[in-house]
Design a protein around this motif. Structure first.
Motif, PDB file in Angstrom:
ATOM      1  N   GLN A 119     -54.344  59.828 -85.559  1.00 33.22           N
ATOM      2  CA  GLN A 119     -54.969  59.315 -84.342  1.00 33.22           C
ATOM      3  C   GLN A 119     -54.830  57.799 -84.344  1.00 33.22           C
ATOM      4  N   TYR A 120     -54.421  57.233 -83.208  1.00 38.61           N
ATOM      5  CA  TYR A 120     -54.158  55.799 -83.123  1.00 38.61           C
ATOM      6  C   TYR A 120     -55.005  55.162 -82.019  1.00 38.61           C
ATOM      7  N   VAL A 121     -55.314  53.895 -82.210  1.00 37.77           N
ATOM      8  CA  VAL A 121     -55.948  53.080 -81.174  1.00 37.77           C
ATOM      9  C   VAL A 121     -54.924  52.045 -80.734  1.00 37.77           C
ATOM     10  N   LEU A 122     -54.646  52.023 -79.430  1.00 39.76           N
ATOM     11  CA  LEU A 122     -53.657  51.096 -78.895  1.00 39.76           C
ATOM     12  C   LEU A 122     -54.343  49.935 -78.188  1.00 39.76           C
ATOM     13  N   ALA A 123     -53.805  48.740 -78.373  1.00 43.86           N
ATOM     14  CA  ALA A 123     -54.343  47.566 -77.691  1.00 43.86           C
ATOM     15  C   ALA A 123     -54.151  47.715 -76.192  1.00 43.86           C
ATOM     16  N   GLU A 139     -44.893  47.786 -74.268  1.00 44.41           N
ATOM     17  CA  GLU A 139     -44.806  48.480 -75.547  1.00 44.41           C
ATOM     18  C   GLU A 139     -46.172  48.411 -76.210  1.00 44.41           C
ATOM     19  N   PRO A 140     -46.854  49.540 -76.379  1.00 47.61           N
ATOM     20  CA  PRO A 140     -48.206  49.507 -76.937  1.00 47.61           C
ATOM     21  C   PRO A 140     -48.227  49.036 -78.382  1.00 47.61           C
ATOM     22  N   VAL A 141     -49.271  48.308 -78.730  1.00 50.06           N
ATOM     23  CA  VAL A 141     -49.459  47.802 -80.084  1.00 50.06           C
ATOM     24  C   VAL A 141     -50.566  48.614 -80.751  1.00 50.06           C
ATOM     25  N   VAL A 142     -50.265  49.187 -81.908  1.00 51.32           N
ATOM     26  CA  VAL A 142     -51.252  49.975 -82.643  1.00 51.32           C
ATOM     27  C   VAL A 142     -52.199  49.022 -83.361  1.00 51.32           C
ATOM     28  N   VAL A 143     -53.495  49.128 -83.056  1.00 53.82           N
ATOM     29  CA  VAL A 143     -54.484  48.247 -83.694  1.00 53.82           C
ATOM     30  C   VAL A 143     -55.323  48.987 -84.723  1.00 53.82           C
ATOM     31  N   ALA A 144     -55.266  50.320 -84.723  1.00 49.24           N
ATOM     32  CA  ALA A 144     -56.005  51.094 -85.728  1.00 49.24           C
ATOM     33  C   ALA A 144     -55.360  52.462 -85.862  1.00 49.24           C
ATOM     34  N   GLU A 145     -55.443  53.016 -87.054  1.00 52.12           N
ATOM     35  CA  GLU A 145     -54.893  54.338 -87.334  1.00 52.12           C
ATOM     36  C   GLU A 145     -55.890  55.113 -88.184  1.00 52.12           C
ATOM     37  N   MET A 146     -56.080  56.367 -87.849  1.00 50.90           N
ATOM     38  CA  MET A 146     -57.036  57.185 -88.586  1.00 50.90           C
ATOM     39  C   MET A 146     -56.576  58.632 -88.567  1.00 50.90           C
ATOM     40  N   GLU A 147     -57.267  59.456 -89.337  1.00 46.98           N
ATOM     41  CA  GLU A 147     -56.947  60.876 -89.366  1.00 46.98           C
ATOM     42  C   GLU A 147     -57.968  61.651 -88.559  1.00 46.98           C
ATOM     43  N   THR A 148     -57.520  62.734 -87.936  1.00 46.13           N
ATOM     44  CA  THR A 148     -58.424  63.600 -87.191  1.00 46.13           C
ATOM     45  C   THR A 148     -57.962  65.037 -87.367  1.00 46.13           C
ATOM     46  N   ASN A 149     -58.718  65.967 -86.839  1.00 49.32           N
ATOM     47  CA  ASN A 149     -58.357  67.381 -86.881  1.00 49.32           C
ATOM     48  C   ASN A 149     -58.361  67.940 -85.472  1.00 49.32           C
TER      49      ASN A 149
END
Length: 202
Positions: A119-123, A139-149
């Motif tokens: 799961q990603y958070v895009l600016a 072009e989206p910039v990824v500002v956070a990355e996490m795991e989800t189910n």
């Protein structure tokens, strides 16, 4: 900001942002949240209550974790911290009362079928400034990355989870056929359901 974890069976954290939560209010919050959760579930896991200042008003955000993958969230605002918390607590109580039977049935029938996903958070795209050059544009910039189910759910269970979490949308695997589906809250208040055909059907 400070937080307090109680030694109760249900772990409750009370946090204050840009304000000092007094002992009396903290104890009232802990007791109220514990009582609400205990009315509907024998073993609620944990809860977090955050009080923050939003301009001239105070906002209370409550998140109660009641089972694997199931959280209930609500918020309330007022010029008084007690009133803001009461509004959020009343909504939590109403949500749990509404879904009490379905949550217990869901808990008994839950078999843990879930697919891990990134799961990603895009600016957010800048509102002002020239349009980016190139055919693809922004072009989206990824500002956070996490795991989800991504859980295996019925459509009804997915709508319930989205509602309890006060989320705008929820992706899930449809228990009827195993394909990816999405439910979302429409501007008119109804719930939208996206059910694309499987590759074999297209």
């Amino acid at each position: 900001m400070w937080d307090n974890h109680t030694d109760r069976a249900m772990k409750i954290s009370v946090q204050g942002k840009q304000l000092d939560v007094g002992d009396a209010l903290r104890e009232r919050i802990e007791t109220t949240v514990e009582q609400i959760a205990a009315k509907y579930f024998a073993n609620p896991i944990d809860a977090t209550v955050t009080l923050s200042r939003e301009g001239s008003e105070l906002q209370a955000d409550i998140n109660v974790h009641i089972g694997k993958g199931i959280s209930v969230t609500s918020e309330g605002s007022s010029n008084d911290a007690h009133t803001a918390f009461d509004a959020a607590a009343e909504r939590i109580d109403k949500q749990l009362r509404r879904y009490k039977r379905r949550l217990r049935d869901h808990h008994r029938g839950h078999n843990g079928e879930a697919v891990p996903a990134a799961q990603y958070v895009l600016a957010a795209e800048a509102e002002e400034g020239p349009e980016p050059e190139g055919g693809d544009g922004w072009e989206p910039v990824v500002v956070a990355e996490m795991e989800t189910n991504i859980e295996m759910l019925t459509v009804g269970e997915a709508v319930m989870r989205m509602d309890l979490a006060s989320a705008p949308a929820l992706m899930f695997r449809n228990r009827a056929h195993g394909g990816l589906n999405m439910v979302y809250r429409r501007p008119d208040g109804n719930v939208g359901w996206v059910d694309p055909p499987s590759p074999s059907q297209s």
